[in-house]
Design an enzyme around this catalytic site. Structure first.
Site, short mmCIF file in Angstrom:
data_model
loop_
_atom_site.label_atom_id
_atom_site.label_comp_id
_atom_site.label_asym_id
_atom_site.label_seq_id
_atom_site.Cartn_x
_atom_site.Cartn_y
_atom_site.Cartn_z
N PHE A 11 34.64 -0.58 15.95
CA PHE A 11 35.71 -1.56 16.20
C PHE A 11 36.25 -2.11 14.87
CE2 PHE A 11 36.04 -6.35 17.20
CZ PHE A 11 37.42 -6.30 17.35
N THR A 35 27.61 3.87 18.50
CA THR A 35 28.43 2.87 19.20
C THR A 35 29.91 2.99 18.84
OG1 THR A 35 27.95 1.20 17.50
CG2 THR A 35 26.54 1.19 19.46
N LEU A 61 22.42 9.92 1.42
CA LEU A 61 23.85 10.22 1.40
C LEU A 61 24.24 10.96 0.13
CD1 LEU A 61 25.51 6.81 2.36
CD2 LEU A 61 25.53 8.92 3.70
N ALA A 114 28.93 -5.77 5.32
CA ALA A 114 29.33 -6.51 6.53
C ALA A 114 28.08 -7.20 7.05
CB ALA A 114 29.88 -5.55 7.57
N TYR A 145 18.46 -7.23 14.96
CA TYR A 145 19.77 -7.28 14.29
C TYR A 145 19.75 -8.34 13.19
CZ TYR A 145 24.91 -7.65 13.91
OH TYR A 145 26.21 -7.67 13.47
N TYR A 159 20.29 -5.57 -5.69
CA TYR A 159 21.07 -4.56 -6.44
C TYR A 159 22.05 -5.23 -7.41
CZ TYR A 159 19.38 -0.10 -4.70
OH TYR A 159 18.60 1.00 -4.46
#
Ligand code: UDP
Length: 317
Positions: A11, A35, A61, A114, A145, A159
């Site tokens: 979203f 999701t 990654l 985020a 969460y 970091y």
């Protein structure tokens, strides 16, 4: 300038991809679609500056080419979703954040996290300002969460301090708008879906708990301004207009003109009783505040949900 957006088919992630492209960035969107949905970025498929890869960011990654900004938006974010995917939620907030930070370090890119108002848990103070440390139950159902995001914030600050990565942290409050999933279990999609399909509206508890809903375009503007700023410490972005959940249900029912009942169901464990952002920092630092009224925002969101409900009905027919 090239940005990587994890959770870019979600979203908020997809609206962020739109914003970055609009401002001239090249965008690589990563999503494992647990999701998120490809439909959210389908309109960008012909755009040469946009690329989408199906990736799970909890795995190491590697990205070809230069990266100037790494924006980490991947995570289930609706309470129903993170209860359904508790381990994935903890992993994307921990291993996923670590991988995203490592990539930013390797590419000398800015890093943008985020984060969430859930860091404040069930707060004893209102409105919540960034200096409040929160009241989170680490072992409750929402802990997966809340603690993953608190870990993400701590890791991001590590970091910054240890590796000198140029980091930003936004604490996002309740946000709504087109591309929310119809069945994501949050208050707004539930109420709208129920009212549009003639079902009773389910309010949990007595409905006196409060939230403050921000329209997605306002939120994304605040996020973009924070990305361009040089602020490293967490910044709240949200709409300070507070409303009880019962009032919110009544507003939606009236706007849709549905003659459905409101029924009361048990309040989920650790459901915050109040939530309202103190946005004085964002006002001062980013010269930002929300512009879209709840009425206008709801009107646009309803138009989107009507189309989704019609599509669903056509599929079932
Ligand atoms: N809620 C509700 N009925 C629903 C879904 C949610 O009353 O069908 C309540 C929920 O208990 C919470 C508020 O609405 O108090 C906002 O819930 P949401 O899941 O949207 O997000 P949260 O702010 O809790 O993360």
């Amino acid at each position: 300038m090239r940005a990587v957006v994890t959770g870019g088919a979600g979203f908020l992630g997809s609206h962020l991809c739109d914003k970055l492209l609009e401002r001239g960035w090249d965008v690589l969107c990563l999503d494992n679609l647990i999701t998120g949905a490809e439909m959210n970025v389908a309109h960008l498929s012909g755009n040469k500056k946009f690329q989408y890869l199906r990736r799970d960011v909890t795995q190491p990654l590697s990205i070809d080419g230069t990266v100037d900004a790494m924006l980490h938006f991947a995570s289930p974010a609706s309470p129903v979703d993170y209860l359904k995917f508790p381990i994935e939620t903890m992993m994307v907030g921990s291993a996923g954040t670590h991988n995203a930070l490592d990539l930013a370090l390797a590419k000398k890119a800015r890093f943008f996290l985020a984060s969430t108002s859930e860091c404040y848990g069930d707060p004893e103070v209102s409105p919540q300002s960034e200096s409040y440390w929160g009241r989170v139950n680490p072992i409750g159902p929402r802990g997966v969460y809340d603690e993953a995001k608190r870990f993400s914030e701590a890791m991001t600050m590590a970091y910054l301090r240890y590796h000198d990565v140029d980091t930003r942290i936004v604490r996002i409050f309740n946000t709504y708008g087109p591309r929310m999933r119809l069945n994501d279990g949050r208050a707004l999609p539930n109420f709208v879906y129920q009212a549009l399909t003639g079902q009773s509206i389910t309010v949990y508890g007595d409905g006196k708990q409060t939230r403050s809903f921000c329209y997605v375009s306002d939120l994304i503007e605040g996020i973009y301004r924070l990305l361009e700023s040089s602020e490293h410490e967490p910044t709240n972005v949200g709409n300070p207009q507070e409303i009880t959940i019962l009032e919110f249900a009544e507003r939606i029912r009236a706007l849709i003109g549905a003659e459905v009942e409101i029924v009361f169901e048990p309040l989920p464990q650790d459901d915050p009783k109040q939530r309202r952002p103190d946005i004085s920092k964002a006002r001062r630092l980013l010269n930002w505040e929300p512009k879209v009224s709840l009425e206008d925002g709801l009107r646009d969101t309803l138009a989107y949900f009507r189309t989704q409900v019609d599509k669903e009905a056509a599929r079932k027919a």
